[in-house]
Design a protein around this motif. Structure first.
Motif, PDB file in Angstrom:
ATOM      1  N   LEU A   5     -23.485  44.742  22.445  1.00 58.37           N
ATOM      2  CA  LEU A   5     -24.449  44.302  23.779  1.00 58.37           C
ATOM      3  C   LEU A   5     -25.184  45.353  24.460  1.00 58.37           C
ATOM      4  O   LEU A   5     -26.152  45.155  24.968  1.00 58.37           O
ATOM      5  N   ARG A   6     -24.899  46.742  24.212  1.00 57.33           N
ATOM      6  CA  ARG A   6     -25.693  47.734  24.896  1.00 57.33           C
ATOM      7  C   ARG A   6     -26.876  48.206  24.038  1.00 57.33           C
ATOM      8  O   ARG A   6     -27.352  49.285  24.258  1.00 57.33           O
ATOM      9  N   LYS A   7     -26.877  47.642  22.896  1.00 53.24           N
ATOM     10  CA  LYS A   7     -27.948  47.956  21.869  1.00 53.24           C
ATOM     11  C   LYS A   7     -27.860  49.518  21.568  1.00 53.24           C
ATOM     12  O   LYS A   7     -28.690  50.237  21.016  1.00 53.24           O
ATOM     13  N   HIS A   8     -26.650  50.108  21.376  1.00 51.77           N
ATOM     14  CA  HIS A   8     -26.398  51.323  20.877  1.00 51.77           C
ATOM     15  C   HIS A   8     -26.703  51.404  19.416  1.00 51.77           C
ATOM     16  O   HIS A   8     -26.254  50.500  18.614  1.00 51.77           O
ATOM     17  N   SER A   9     -27.005  52.527  18.886  1.00 50.59           N
ATOM     18  CA  SER A   9     -27.481  52.456  17.593  1.00 50.59           C
ATOM     19  C   SER A   9     -26.138  52.783  16.593  1.00 50.59           C
ATOM     20  O   SER A   9     -26.404  52.578  15.331  1.00 50.59           O
ATOM     21  N   TYR A  14     -13.241  53.731  11.742  1.00 51.82           N
ATOM     22  CA  TYR A  14     -13.705  54.356  12.886  1.00 51.82           C
ATOM     23  C   TYR A  14     -15.311  55.143  12.819  1.00 51.82           C
ATOM     24  O   TYR A  14     -15.582  55.700  11.848  1.00 51.82           O
ATOM     25  N   PHE A  15     -15.851  54.583  14.141  1.00 53.28           N
ATOM     26  CA  PHE A  15     -17.307  55.065  13.998  1.00 53.28           C
ATOM     27  C   PHE A  15     -17.496  55.811  15.418  1.00 53.28           C
ATOM     28  O   PHE A  15     -17.285  55.465  16.285  1.00 53.28           O
ATOM     29  N   GLU A  16     -17.805  57.048  15.277  1.00 54.78           N
ATOM     30  CA  GLU A  16     -17.983  57.804  16.319  1.00 54.78           C
ATOM     31  C   GLU A  16     -19.063  57.594  17.181  1.00 54.78           C
ATOM     32  O   GLU A  16     -20.250  57.848  16.213  1.00 54.78           O
ATOM     33  N   ILE A  17     -19.066  57.328  18.650  1.00 56.75           N
ATOM     34  CA  ILE A  17     -20.109  57.291  19.451  1.00 56.75           C
ATOM     35  C   ILE A  17     -20.824  58.567  19.754  1.00 56.75           C
ATOM     36  O   ILE A  17     -19.790  59.446  20.276  1.00 56.75           O
ATOM     37  N   LYS A  18     -21.792  59.130  19.415  1.00 52.21           N
ATOM     38  CA  LYS A  18     -22.338  60.501  19.775  1.00 52.21           C
ATOM     39  C   LYS A  18     -23.361  60.490  21.030  1.00 52.21           C
ATOM     40  O   LYS A  18     -23.917  59.580  21.448  1.00 52.21           O
TER      41      LYS A  18
END
Length: 148
Positions: free
Chosen positions: A14-18, A144-148
């Motif tokens: 929803l936030r259009k984060h990569s 798990y996908f890390e948001i950086k």
């Protein structure tokens, strides 16, 4: 493949984060051979965030449209309840037949329901936080996908 989406993954979308693009690229969420599930508790968390953060009509609509792309698990079976109890006991280091290595972990109640649902569905849980890492390979697979 079977997947369960954690709340934070849908927020990333929803936030259009990569990170969402990476998840889609690596796992192919929208591919026809993928079965994707969203536990009702995740929808509840997201709708609560929508109210608390005063999401506008368009963002709320986008959430509802996104959710309709997948299967909502809006029931709690006896099997899910049993899995919840075992995962909670395991996380506290109190499941006799499956000892926890390391210190106990307090999991949020909603996270327990999400993990139990993924476990019963034999689905990989997709998340961007480490709250489920201690369950990986013991009860379910965690992507798990890390948001950086």
């Amino acid at each position: 493949m079977r997947y369960v989406l954690d709340t934070n993954v849908i927020l990333a979308y929803l936030r259009k984060h990569s990170i969402w693009d990476l998840i889609e690229l690596q796992l192919g969420i929208f591919e026809t051979d993928s079965d994707v599930y969203i536990p009702a508790v995740v929808i509840g968390e997201l709708r609560s965030l929508a109210v608390q953060n005063k999401w506008g009509f368009n963002k709320r609509r986008e959430l509802e449209i996104f959710a309709k792309e997948f299967t909502i698990i809006d029931f709690i079976s006896e099997e899910i309840i049993t899995s919840y109890a075992e995962i909670d006991a395991f996380s506290q280091g109190r499941l006799e037949e499956k000892p926890l290595t390391g210190s106990s972990r307090n999991m949020g109640k909603n996270d327990l329901w999400i993990a139990a649902t993924a476990s019963v569905l034999n689905a990989t849980l997709i998340t961007t936080d480490k709250d489920f890492q201690h369950l990986h390979t013991h009860f379910l697979e965690v992507a798990y996908f890390e948001i950086k």
